[in-house]
Design a protein around this motif. Structure first.
Motif, mmCIF file in Angstrom:
data_model
loop_
_atom_site.group_PDB
_atom_site.id
_atom_site.type_symbol
_atom_site.label_atom_id
_atom_site.label_comp_id
_atom_site.label_asym_id
_atom_site.label_seq_id
_atom_site.Cartn_x
_atom_site.Cartn_y
_atom_site.Cartn_z
ATOM 1 N N ARG A 189 7.925 -6.007 6.876
ATOM 2 C CA ARG A 189 8.114 -4.582 6.552
ATOM 3 C C ARG A 189 8.405 -4.331 5.071
ATOM 4 N N PHE A 191 7.161 -5.787 2.574
ATOM 5 C CA PHE A 191 5.945 -5.900 1.770
ATOM 6 C C PHE A 191 5.155 -4.601 1.726
ATOM 7 N N THR A 192 5.507 -3.658 2.574
ATOM 8 C CA THR A 192 4.802 -2.358 2.593
ATOM 9 C C THR A 192 5.752 -1.196 2.326
ATOM 10 N N GLN A 195 6.207 1.591 -2.792
ATOM 11 C CA GLN A 195 5.056 1.198 -3.622
ATOM 12 C C GLN A 195 4.645 -0.270 -3.445
ATOM 13 N N PRO A 197 2.980 -3.716 -1.925
ATOM 14 C CA PRO A 197 3.497 -4.947 -2.542
ATOM 15 C C PRO A 197 3.434 -4.978 -4.067
#
Length: 493
Positions: A189, A191-192, A195, A197
Motif C-alpha cells: 500500500r 508504494f501507491t 505521489q 512510487p
C-alpha cells in the motif's frame, strides 16, 4: 607463497585470505549510509525513486569494481589505483590521485572517531566525548599496527555483524509486511500512497543518486587489499562478483522493506545522522515487529560500523602513503616496513594527521569544517581515476597486440563499464549542490566543490615541475607484475 618471498625488507606481507578480501569489499559499502540515511532517500524521491537511484549506483559500482579487478589481478600492489593512474595515464595524475585519496581517508578517520563518541553518548551521555574518540583512535591504531592479518580478521568479524543485522532485518521486515509479525498485513500500500512510487521526478532521483553514491564509498578498498592478498588473481575477482550480488541484495531489498513498511511521508525518515538512531529505519522496523531493545541493538551495530569505517580508513590511507613513497611521490622513509610487513612510518603520520584533524574539531570548528569539505568529493574523484585508468589500460593492452585471454580476469562490456562510471561520477560531482551556482553562493560552492580544485592544483603543479605528459597508448607498460614485486619509481620511465 614462500615464506622468504613474503618477508623481503621494505615490503608489505600477503596475509589477507580470500574471506578477508571478500568481507572487506562488502563491509566497505555497508555503513551508516544504509543503516541511518537510507530513510531520507525514500522521503525525497519516494520508494520507486530510491530503488532506481540505488540500482543505478549499484550497477556503476559493479563496473567500477570489475575495472579495478582487471588491473589489480594484472598488477596486484598495495595502494593500487594511484599507481595505475600514474602507469596507464600520466605520472602527474597518479601523484594527484594518491595524495587526494590519502587526505580523504586521513580526514575520514577523524570524522569517524568523532561519530563513535556521538554513538556512545546514547548509553553514557555524561562521559566527555573526547575520551571515547581517543579510545577509538588508539584501538584502530593498534589493530593496524599488529599485522595485516589482524586487520583482515577484525574487519571480517565487524563486517559479519553488519551483514547478519541486514539479513535479520530483511527476514523480520518480510514477516511484518505479510502480517506474521507486527499484527496486521501491510503489503504494497505504501508504494501507491499519494505521489508514490516516484516523488519529485528525475531531479529527485538525481539528488538521491548523490546520497546513494556516498553510501557506496569504500568499495574500492578491494583494490588496496590486492597488494596484501595471498592470492589476488583468485580472491579479488571472487570478491568483486560476490560484492555485486550482495550489494543488490542488501541495498535494494533493504530499501524495498523500509519503503513498504514506512510511508515516504513519514517524518521519521528524515533522520540522516547517528544522532537520529532512535528514528533509524532499522530501529523503527524492529520496534514495529515488537523488538523492545531495537534502539540499543541498532546503536551497537552502528558503533561497530563506525569503528569498521575508521579501521578501514586507517588501513587505506596508510597503504596509499606507502605506495606514494614507493612511487617516488612521498619521502622514502614512508615506504619502509617492519618485520611484520606494516609500514609504521606511514601509519604514524596518518594517525597524527587524523589526531590533529580531530583536535581542530574541538579547538577550531571552522578549520575542521573546511578540512571535511576538502575531502568531501575525493571518493568520487578516486572512482573517476579508476575508470579512466582502466579505459586507457585496456585500450593500450589491445593496441599493443595482446589478447584478452592473457588477462587473469577481464572486465565485461568494455568500454561501456568505465564510460558509464565516468559519466555518472561527473553527474554526482556536479549534482552535489547545483543551487549554489544558481544563486552564485561562492562560499557554498567552495565548501561543496573544494576537492576538485585541490586535485587539479596537485595535478598541474606536478605536471609543470616534472614536465610529465599523458603516456601514448603504445608506450603504456601493460606487463603483469610479479605478485611480490615492489613498485619502483614510475618517474624513472
Amino acid at each position: 607463497m614462500s615464506e622468504k618471498a613474503s618477508e623481503q625488507p621494505g615490503q608489505v606481507k600477503r596475509g589477507l585470505k580470500a574471506r578477508h578480501v571478500s568481507m572487506i569489499a562488502l563491509g566497505g559499502c555497508i555503513g551508516t549510509g544504509l543503516f541511518v540515511a537510507s530513510g531520507s532517500t525514500i522521503s525525497d524521491a519516494g520508494p520507486g525513486g530510491a530503488l532506481v537511484a540505488y540500482g543505478l549506483m549499484g550497477l556503476m559500482v559493479y563496473f567500477l569494481m570489475t575495472s579495478l579487478g582487471e588491473m589489480a589481478t594484472n598488477m596486484p600492489i598495495s595502494g593500487s589505483f594511484a599507481a595505475y593512474s600514474a602507469k596507464y595515464v600520466d605520472p602527474a595524475l597518479g601523484f594527484a590521485m594518491g595524495w587526494n585519496y590519502w587526505f580523504n581517508w586521513a580526514i575520514t578517520v577523524a570524522v569517524d572517531i568523532s561519530t563513535a563518541a556521538l554513538v556512545m553518548k546514547f548509553w553514557l551521555p555524561n562521559v566527555p566525548a573526547w575520551i571515547w574518540s581517543a579510545i577509538a583512535l588508539v584501538l584502530i591504531f593498534f589493530i593496524n599496527a599488529m599485522s595485516v592479518s589482524t586487520f583482515g580478521e577484525t574487519e571480517f568479524w565487524m563486517s559479519a555483524i553488519k551483514v547478519t543485522t541486514i539479513i535479520i532485518f530483511l527476514i523480520v521486515g518480510a514477516l511484518t509486511i505479510f502480517g506474521i509479525m507486527g499484527g496486521h498485513f501491510v503489503g504494497m500500500r505504501n508504494f501507491t500512497l499519494k505521489q508514490a512510487p516516484f516523488v519529485g521526478g528525475v531531479p529527485a532521483i538525481i539528488s538521491v543518486f548523490v546520497v546513494a553514491g556516498f553510501s557506496f564509498q569504500g568499495t574500492e578498498l578491494v583494490g588496496i587489499t590486492a597488494g596484501e592478498s595471498q592470492d589476488p588473481q583468485h580472491s579479488v575477482p571472487k570478491a568483486i562478483n560476490e560484492v555485486f550480488w550482495r550489494i543488490i541484495l542488501f541495498y535494494i531489498l533493504t530499501i524495498f522493506v523500509i519503503a513498504a513498511l514506512i510511508p515516504y511521508t513519514s517524518h521519521s525518515l528524515l533522520g540522516s545522522s547517528t544522532t537520529d538512531i532512535a528514528i533509524s529505519p532499522f530501529t523503527l522496523v524492529f520496534q514495529r515487529a515488537g523488538l523492545a531493545a531495537a534502539a540499543s541493538v541498532m546503536n551497537a551495530v552502528i558503533l561497530t560500523s563506525v569503528i569498521s569505517s575508521a579501521n578501514s580508513g586507517m588501513y587505506a590511507s596508510t597503504r596509499m602513503l606507502y605506495s606514494l613513497s614507493n612511487s617516488g611521490y612521498a619521502p622514502k622513509a614512508l615506504g619502509r616496513t617492519a618485520h611484520n610487513g606494516i609500514p609504521y612510518y606511514s601509519l604514524i603520520v596518518t594517525t597524527v594527521v587524523s589526531l590533529l584533524t580531530f583536535i581542530s574539531s574541538i579547538a577550531g570548528p571552522q578549520i575542521y569544517m573546511w578540512l571535511v569539505a576538502a575531502s568531501g568529493l575525493t571518493g568520487f574523484i578516486a572512482w573517476f581515476g579508476i575508470a579512466i585508468s582502466h579505459y586507457r589500460f585496456r585500450r593500450a593492452f589491445v593496441k599493443q597486440g595482446h589478447q584478452l585471454s592473457e588477462l587473469k580476469y577481464h572486465a565485461k562490456l568494455f568500454p561501456f563499464g568505465p564510460v558509464l562510471c565516468l559519466i555518472l561520477c561527473i553527474i554526482v560531482i556536479v549534482g552535489q549542490n547545483p543551487q549554489s551556482f544558481a544563486t552564485f553562493d561562492w562560499k557554498q560552492i567552495l565548501v561543496t566543490y573544494m576537492s576538485v580544485p585541490l586535485v587539479l592544483v596537485l595535478y598541474i603543479v606536478y605536471k609543470i615541475k616534472h614536465h610529465t605528459k599523458i603516456i601514448p597508448l603504445d608506450k603504456v607498460d601493460v606487463s603483469p607484475a610479479h605478485k611480490d614485486q615492489k613498485l619502483t619509481d614510475l618517474n624513472e620511465k
